[in-house]
Motif scaffolding. Structure first.
Motif, PDB file in Angstrom:
ATOM      1  N   VAL A  14     -13.191 -38.247   6.410  1.00 44.23           N
ATOM      2  CA  VAL A  14     -14.449 -38.472   5.702  1.00 44.23           C
ATOM      3  C   VAL A  14     -14.186 -38.384   4.196  1.00 44.23           C
ATOM      4  N   THR A  15     -14.508 -39.469   3.479  1.00 49.95           N
ATOM      5  CA  THR A  15     -14.337 -39.500   2.032  1.00 49.95           C
ATOM      6  C   THR A  15     -15.634 -39.837   1.304  1.00 49.95           C
ATOM      7  N   SER A  19     -16.442 -36.422  -0.456  1.00 49.15           N
ATOM      8  CA  SER A  19     -15.940 -35.465   0.536  1.00 49.15           C
ATOM      9  C   SER A  19     -14.425 -35.426   0.517  1.00 49.15           C
ATOM     10  N   GLU A  23     -12.574 -34.057   8.519  1.00 48.26           N
ATOM     11  CA  GLU A  23     -12.205 -34.964   9.609  1.00 48.26           C
ATOM     12  C   GLU A  23     -13.283 -34.861  10.687  1.00 48.26           C
ATOM     13  N   LEU A  47     -17.868 -31.460   2.507  1.00 48.80           N
ATOM     14  CA  LEU A  47     -18.662 -32.663   2.715  1.00 48.80           C
ATOM     15  C   LEU A  47     -19.580 -32.747   1.504  1.00 48.80           C
TER      16      LEU A  47
END
Length: 127
Positions: A14-15, A19, A23, A47
């Motif tokens: 997750v970017t 973030s 994962e 996040l």
């Protein structure tokens, strides 16, 4: 009976929203839009600030971290505790040492957990 496992090859990094160290692995989704995911945050993972899409429960399974809601006030959260965000509520979460959590997202979630004592003292009412 069938036995399933949370397989590393099904995880995605997750970017979004800045973030990092996050994962997520989808577990299930039903026809009414409720979905459940498995989340791992590494030490220092976060996040980024984003609006909840539907009601969201962030249930910590292992480790400890922090959560923030609309006010930006940070609260410590640990294994066995869950944060709840309303649809559209801006929020973020992270961990200094790492954590594993289950994310449950949907509408009209009927939370069956006990409200934490410190929240009860503030007079806050949670669903």
């Amino acid at each position: 009976m069938r036995i399933y496992r949370v397989a590393p090859e099904n995880a995605r990094i997750v970017t979004a929203f800045g973030s990092s160290g996050a994962e997520i692995t989808p577990i299930l989704r039903n026809t009414s839009g409720c979905q459940v995911s498995y989340l791992k945050l590494t030490g220092g993972g976060e996040l980024g600030l984003h609006p909840a899409v539907g009601e969201q429960v962030f249930l910590v399974l292992e480790g400890e971290g922090w959560v923030e809601g609309e006010t930006g006030e940070r609260a410590v959260i640990q294994a066995g505790e869950a944060a709840f965000w309303m649809d559209g509520e801006n929020h973020r979460s992270g961990s200094v040492h790492g954590l594993t959590a289950m994310l449950i997202e949907g509408s009209e979630l009927d939370i069956r957990l006990s409200l934490h004592a410190k929240e009860s003292e503030k007079g806050e009412v949670k669903p």
